[in-house]
Design an enzyme around this catalytic site. Structure first.
Site, PDB file in Angstrom:
ATOM      1  N   GLU A 426       0.833  -1.195   0.000  1.00 15.96           N
ATOM      2  CA  GLU A 426       0.000   0.000   0.000  1.00 15.96           C
ATOM      3  C   GLU A 426       0.871   1.248   0.000  1.00 15.96           C
ATOM      4  O   GLU A 426       1.725   1.422   0.863  1.00 15.96           O
ATOM      5  CB  GLU A 426      -0.870  -0.045   1.267  1.00 15.96           C
ATOM      6  CG  GLU A 426      -1.576   1.222   1.599  1.00 15.96           C
ATOM      7  CD  GLU A 426      -2.095   1.187   3.040  1.00 15.96           C
ATOM      8  OE1 GLU A 426      -1.852   0.190   3.745  1.00 15.96           O
ATOM      9  OE2 GLU A 426      -2.745   2.162   3.445  1.00 15.96           O
ATOM     10  N   ASP A 499      -0.707  -1.207   5.924  1.00  9.45           N
ATOM     11  CA  ASP A 499      -0.494  -0.607   7.243  1.00  9.45           C
ATOM     12  C   ASP A 499      -1.466  -1.182   8.259  1.00  9.45           C
ATOM     13  O   ASP A 499      -2.551  -1.631   7.912  1.00  9.45           O
ATOM     14  CB  ASP A 499      -0.731   0.911   7.173  1.00  9.45           C
ATOM     15  CG  ASP A 499       0.404   1.615   6.445  1.00  9.45           C
ATOM     16  OD1 ASP A 499       1.481   0.994   6.322  1.00  9.45           O
ATOM     17  OD2 ASP A 499       0.192   2.757   6.005  1.00  9.45           O
TER      18      ASP A 499
END
Ligand code: 0RA
Length: 637
Positions: A426, A499
């Site tokens: 990401e 995350d």
């Protein structure tokens, strides 16, 4: 071989029939393999089931003896023993030695069960080294023995039956000259079939004893096919109680039991005269058509399907469906000797009518259940629609595109997909760290712009139009939807690395949903993983520690005898806070890392969550993301 000397020409003809069975078993019982061997037992049990269906038999026993001979015992009326006027011999002998004799003579009871191959017990007799039949009837016990189909002497009385007792016992030993290769019966195969027979012959006890191992089972289902549906759904979440319908039309018995669950699979079985018609047929088509039509009508009337919405398709109403349809027909027609498919054309109309009426009534009387069912269909319709659009899109756009790897992919040098890994990362900054920190020999990195995905706030079909996701599809090399093929997979491990915050969790859910809907095999075959970055970095003296959870951190501090403020403690809020070396050490290096293997249940859960995340209610969404952010099962790899 002993042949009774008094046989006339017509008897010889009869026995020639049995010789034909021995010469070409394939024509009569479908071969000489394990399946055919089991078929012998079913053929004999079917005759007793007929008695049960006629209401004249309540108990059937099947016993496998230690020498693999089999007895089938019933408490029916007993095969008639009187002398057949034309054939001039006992009816028992006619049944046991004449092909197609079935039960269609004598007492006038027609044969409704079995008879799949229509040959009856005489074919079993022909294929048996020996066979004995005992009939209790009219206060006597009658007996006859056969060897490879040949009667050894005329039917005779061997004693008195107990008061009022009637019934038939057939014992046979399959012929090892026909069934070669040391074949033997399988307990589980037989018990499965007996269970089905008991389900569709409500109120009949079927007792099964295997004397080779002394295993035994008794099947008795007061509720018939309703019990069957409950049994199939024993581990599933139910949307309502079982709907049962039953009716006789033109002398044909029809019954069906239906129950929806929250599963993604369909469990539907059809029976004709207790035979599991594994290839379906007109009765099954009738039931399916009824369910789809009734659900559509109901959903429209209730306003759950709007004018602009298309009708539910048959596929939409199948997801989560568990159902049985069972018919008893005096003249069942099957497609062929080997295809177990019911062909009687009238059955489609009859079953559709009976199931339709019953199910309409149920929905009208149970609006809550009706709503859950329609809701379930809406969900599957949406998923299917998204899949269709995805496929079209990919076919249209990626004929060329899929041949070229996406520009942002940092590929690895290894080409053997059993050794390679793709990290889906990401954000560009984490992507940068991962690119520098990885082992470029076998690890590839594909950064996705989380922001784009996250703000898309659209349904999955839109997300498939997203460049990031299209890059992912071409990087994987598998195609998508119906064109998906694992043979093209370029990486043996596909690792989602996001995350440990709300956005990360959102993107992970979205990716899991995507894989669940369009690349399920990837999950089934164990290719999909979730990376687990540490939550903290703790530097103490010359050592650095990386606790992965709060609990790990607390434990570590305790072990080191330190309080939180006395150590150099860093909480990672995102992957981007780690330098390449740290990311490698903690999250990507196979020697240290922990990967979570994604199971199909995890992905299915994500799929449900996805709908909620995409909904409009903000508060429940926040709460959900926060409580579930890190609750994925832990599996070391
Ligand atoms: C023909 C007529 C009748 C019963 C049977 C056959 C019969 C066959 C088998 C095979 C295994 N168990 C069986 N039980 C009965 C009816 C005779 C009557 O009306 O009494």
């Amino acid at each position: 071989m002993v042949v009774n000397g008094s046989y006339e020409a017509k008897d010889i003809q009869v026995l020639e029939g049995l010789e034909a069975v021995r010469r070409r078993p394939g024509m009569y019982v479908g071969g000489t393999d394990l399946k055919a061997l089991h078929h012998l037992v079913y053929e004999v049990v079917d005759n007793s089931i007929d008695e049960a269906l006629a209401g004249t038999c309540t108990r059937i026993e099947i016993i496998i003896h230690p020498d693999s001979s089999v007895s089938v015992v019933d408490n029916g009326r007993g095969i008639p023993v009187d002398i057949h006027p034309e054939k001039n011999k006992s009816a028992v002998e006619v049944v046991m030695t004449t092909l197609h004799a079935g039960g269609k003579f004598g007492g006038g009871g027609y044969k409704v069960s079995g008879g799949l191959h229509g040959v009856g017990v005489s074919a079993v007799n022909a294929l048996s080294e020996w066979c004995e039949v005992r009939v209790k009837r009219g206060g006597q016990v009658y007996f006859q023995r056969y060897e490879r189909g040949y009667p050894q002497e005329a039917v005779k009385s061997i004693g008195k039956a107990k008061d009022g007792e009637t019934g038939t016992t057939t014992t046979f030993k399959f012929d090892p000259m026909i069934f070669l290769n040391n074949l033997d019966y399988r307990f589980d195969t037989l018990s499965q079939r007996f269970r089905e027979m008991a389900f569709v012959t409500r109120g009949t006890t079927i007792y099964f004893l295997d004397q080779r191992t002394n295993r035994e089972l008794t099947f008795y289902f007061e509720g018939g096919i309703t019990s069957f549906v409950r049994y199939l759904n024993r581990n599933r979440n139910l949307l309502h109680s079982v709907v049962f319908v039953e009716k006789e039309i033109e002398g044909i018995g029809i019954e069906a039991a239906v129950q929806y669950t929250d599963a993604y699979t369909e469990s539907v079985y059809s029976f004709a005269n207790t035979i599991n018609t594994i290839d379906g047929g007109t009765h099954l088509t009738g039931m399916r058509a009824a369910l789809t039509r009734v659900i559509n009508d109901y959903a429209r009337k209730a306003g759950l399907l709007k004018d602009a919405d298309p009708n539910f398709s048959g596929d939409d109403t199948r997801e989560g469906l568990t159902a049985i349809v069972s018919i008893k027909h005096p003249d069942p027609q099957f497609e062929s000797q080997t295809k177990v498919k019911l062909m009687n054309p009238e059955m489609q109309t009859y079953v559709q009518q009976v199931v339709g009426e019953g199910f309409v009534t149920f929905l009208e009387e149970n609006p809550q259940a009706a709503k859950s069912i329609v809701q379930k269909c809406l969900t599957s319709a949406r998923a299917r629609d998204a899949a269709r659009k995805a496929r079209d899109l990919v076919i249209r756009k990626s004929a060329l595109e899929s041949l070229t790897l996406p520009g942002k992919l940092a590929d690895c040098s290894e080409r053997d997909s059993t050794k390679t890994e793709l990290y889906i990362v990401e954000g560009d900054s984490a992507g940068g760290s991962a690119k520098q920190g990885r082992d470029r020999h076998f690890q590839a990195i594909l950064p996705l712009r989380g922001k784009i995905l996250n703000t898309e706030r659209a349904r999955l079909d839109k997300i498939l139009g997203n460049n990031e996701v299209r890059a992912l599809i071409s990087a994987l090399g598998t195609g998508i939807g119906d064109n998906f093929g694992l043979e093209g997979l370029r990486y043996g491990r596909v690792v989602i690395m996001t995350d440990a915050d709300v956005d990360g969790s959102h993107i992970r859910t979205l990716l899991l949903t995507f894989f669940f809907r369009y690349m399920q095999e990837l999950i089934d075959e164990g290719h999909l993983y979730i990376a687990q970055p540490p939550l903290y970095r703790i530097a103490h003296k010359n050592q650095v520690h990386y606790p992965y959870t709060e609990a790990d951190k607390d434990k570590l501090l305790k072990e080191l005898g330190l309080s939180q403020d006395k150590v150099n403690l860093q909480r990672y809020k995102g992957l981007g806070e780690m330098n390449p070396q740290q990311l490698w050490e903690t999250t990507m290096n196979p020697a240290n890392r922990t990967l979570l293997l994604v199971t199909i249940e995890d992905a299915a859960e994500a799929d449900r969550t996805f709908d909620m995340l995409m909904g409009d209610a903000v508060d429940p969404r926040r709460r959900f993301i926060q409580t579930h952010a890190r609750s994925v099962r832990n599996l070391d790899v």
